[in-house]
Design an enzyme around this catalytic site. Structure first.
Site, mmCIF file in Angstrom:
data_model
loop_
_atom_site.group_PDB
_atom_site.id
_atom_site.type_symbol
_atom_site.label_atom_id
_atom_site.label_comp_id
_atom_site.label_asym_id
_atom_site.label_seq_id
_atom_site.Cartn_x
_atom_site.Cartn_y
_atom_site.Cartn_z
ATOM 1 N N ASN A 95 -31.665 -3.528 -7.039
ATOM 2 C CA ASN A 95 -32.766 -2.926 -6.295
ATOM 3 C C ASN A 95 -32.733 -1.401 -6.339
ATOM 4 O O ASN A 95 -33.753 -0.755 -6.109
ATOM 5 C CB ASN A 95 -32.687 -3.421 -4.849
ATOM 6 C CG ASN A 95 -33.609 -2.654 -3.928
ATOM 7 O OD1 ASN A 95 -34.815 -2.895 -3.898
ATOM 8 N ND2 ASN A 95 -33.060 -1.688 -3.189
ATOM 9 N N ALA A 148 -29.157 -0.297 -0.879
ATOM 10 C CA ALA A 148 -29.588 -0.993 0.349
ATOM 11 C C ALA A 148 -29.355 -0.171 1.613
ATOM 12 O O ALA A 148 -29.261 -0.734 2.697
ATOM 13 C CB ALA A 148 -28.899 -2.352 0.442
ATOM 14 N N ALA A 178 -41.684 3.212 -17.618
ATOM 15 C CA ALA A 178 -40.880 2.767 -18.772
ATOM 16 C C ALA A 178 -39.629 2.037 -18.298
ATOM 17 O O ALA A 178 -39.268 0.977 -18.833
ATOM 18 C CB ALA A 178 -40.504 3.975 -19.630
ATOM 19 N N TYR A 190 -40.664 6.270 -14.803
ATOM 20 C CA TYR A 190 -40.501 5.120 -13.898
ATOM 21 C C TYR A 190 -41.157 3.866 -14.492
ATOM 22 O O TYR A 190 -40.559 2.775 -14.472
ATOM 23 C CB TYR A 190 -41.134 5.488 -12.558
ATOM 24 C CG TYR A 190 -41.002 4.501 -11.441
ATOM 25 C CD1 TYR A 190 -39.815 4.382 -10.706
ATOM 26 C CD2 TYR A 190 -42.081 3.704 -11.059
ATOM 27 C CE1 TYR A 190 -39.720 3.495 -9.650
ATOM 28 C CE2 TYR A 190 -41.993 2.822 -9.995
ATOM 29 C CZ TYR A 190 -40.810 2.716 -9.301
ATOM 30 O OH TYR A 190 -40.719 1.837 -8.242
ATOM 31 N N ILE A 231 -45.283 -0.555 -1.097
ATOM 32 C CA ILE A 231 -44.544 -1.065 0.059
ATOM 33 C C ILE A 231 -44.187 0.133 0.937
ATOM 34 O O ILE A 231 -43.827 1.198 0.420
ATOM 35 C CB ILE A 231 -43.236 -1.769 -0.404
ATOM 36 C CG1 ILE A 231 -43.513 -2.840 -1.475
ATOM 37 C CG2 ILE A 231 -42.477 -2.358 0.792
ATOM 38 C CD1 ILE A 231 -44.360 -4.017 -1.064
#
Ligand code: NAD
Length: 252
Positions: A93, A16, A160, A158, A191
């Site tokens: 994340n 983050a 997978a 990525y 994004i």
């Protein structure tokens, strides 16, 4: 729909120091959580995230930790528990890309991406869930990607890892459903973050032309969905994949 509330809950957001993770930390702070977050190396970015979350009025704990390393994850959880108590909301994340065509992909690029994006989530979930079970409450949100659903040329590692997160999440959802713990996947499309800033202009043009909504998304639009899935109000949602992709996958 008004902003979901999670008053006083302890949240842990991995990765983050910027981008989507920062937006999730801010959204959870605004929802009333105490927010711990980790990052790999970007200390300046982490300070900005800390300030942004504090601006919501929330208490914040910033930690440098490597989700790929189980000892580092253990240490991070120890610190969070000593500061805020057990983690109730876990948002996996943290993610990296090491793009390249499969035929030229090194073992290192394969394993680094799997280790951070998929095994990292395994490490945090394994560490968080015994205490969630004891509290009979937990929310786990794993940030996957549209690439995990559709595959993406140049991103075998990525794609997978992100597809693996779906299987992991659904197994966890089934294993822990009776304990009041939900586990869901958010699958962003393109994004605007430092991850996509690195991509060439023709990729951006392709994305704008291909995404039905005609634009890239912003981190706040992902964070709003994550915050909902972390809220008390989302108690009957588990094992779901929620796309936040401007219609790119049309629900897939
Ligand atoms: P970003 O590169 O801007 O930020 C990544 C964050 O993860 C940083 O804070 C970094 O410090 C942290 N991180 C990386 N490796 C780590 C590790 N081993 N341990 C702890 N922290 C680590 O990325 P972003 O664009 O904000 O993406 C966030 C998540 O969303 C990732 O999982 C990514 O795969 C996913 N995603 C992004 C997009 C996009 O278009 N940006 C699309 C789909 C999915």
């Amino acid at each position: 729909m008004s902003a979901p509330e999670s008053p006083g809950r302890v949240a842990f957001v991995t990765g983050a120091s910027r981008g989507i993770g920062r937006a999730v930390g801010v959204a959870l702070g605004a929802a009333g959580c105490r927010v711990a977050f980790c990052y790999s190396a970007d200390t300046e970015g982490a300070k900005e995230t800390q300030a942004a979350i504090e601006a919501t009025g929330a208490e914040v704990l910033a930690l440098q930790a490597d989700v790929a390393d189980p000892a580092s994850v253990e240490h991070a959880f120890d610190e969070i528990e000593a500061t805020f108590g057990p983690v109730e909301l876990l948002v996996n994340n943290a993610g990296i890309t090491r793009d390249g065509l499969l035929m030229r992909m090194s073992d290192e690029h394969w394993s680094d991406v799997l280790q951070t994006n998929l095994t990292g989530a395994f490490h945090t979930i394994r560490r968080a869930t015994p205490k969630m079970m004891r509290g009979r409450f937990g929310r786990i949100v794993n940030v996957s990607s549209v690439s995990g659903q559709t595959g993406q040329a140049g991103q075998a590692n990525y794609s997978a890892a992100k597809a693996g997160l779906v299987g992991l999440s659904r197994a966890v959802a089934r294993e822990l459903a009776t304990r009041g713990i939900t586990c869901n996947v958010v699958a962003p499309g393109p994004i605007v973050t430092s991850m996509t800033d690195r991509l060439p202009d023709d990729w951006r043009q392709w994305a704008e032309q291909t995404v039905p909504l005609g634009r890239l998304g912003n981190p706040d639009e992902v964070a709003a969905v994550v915050a909902f899935l972390c809220s008390d109000a989302a108690g009957y949602v588990t094992g779901a994949i929620v796309p936040v992709d401007g219609g790119l996958g049309m629900g897939h």
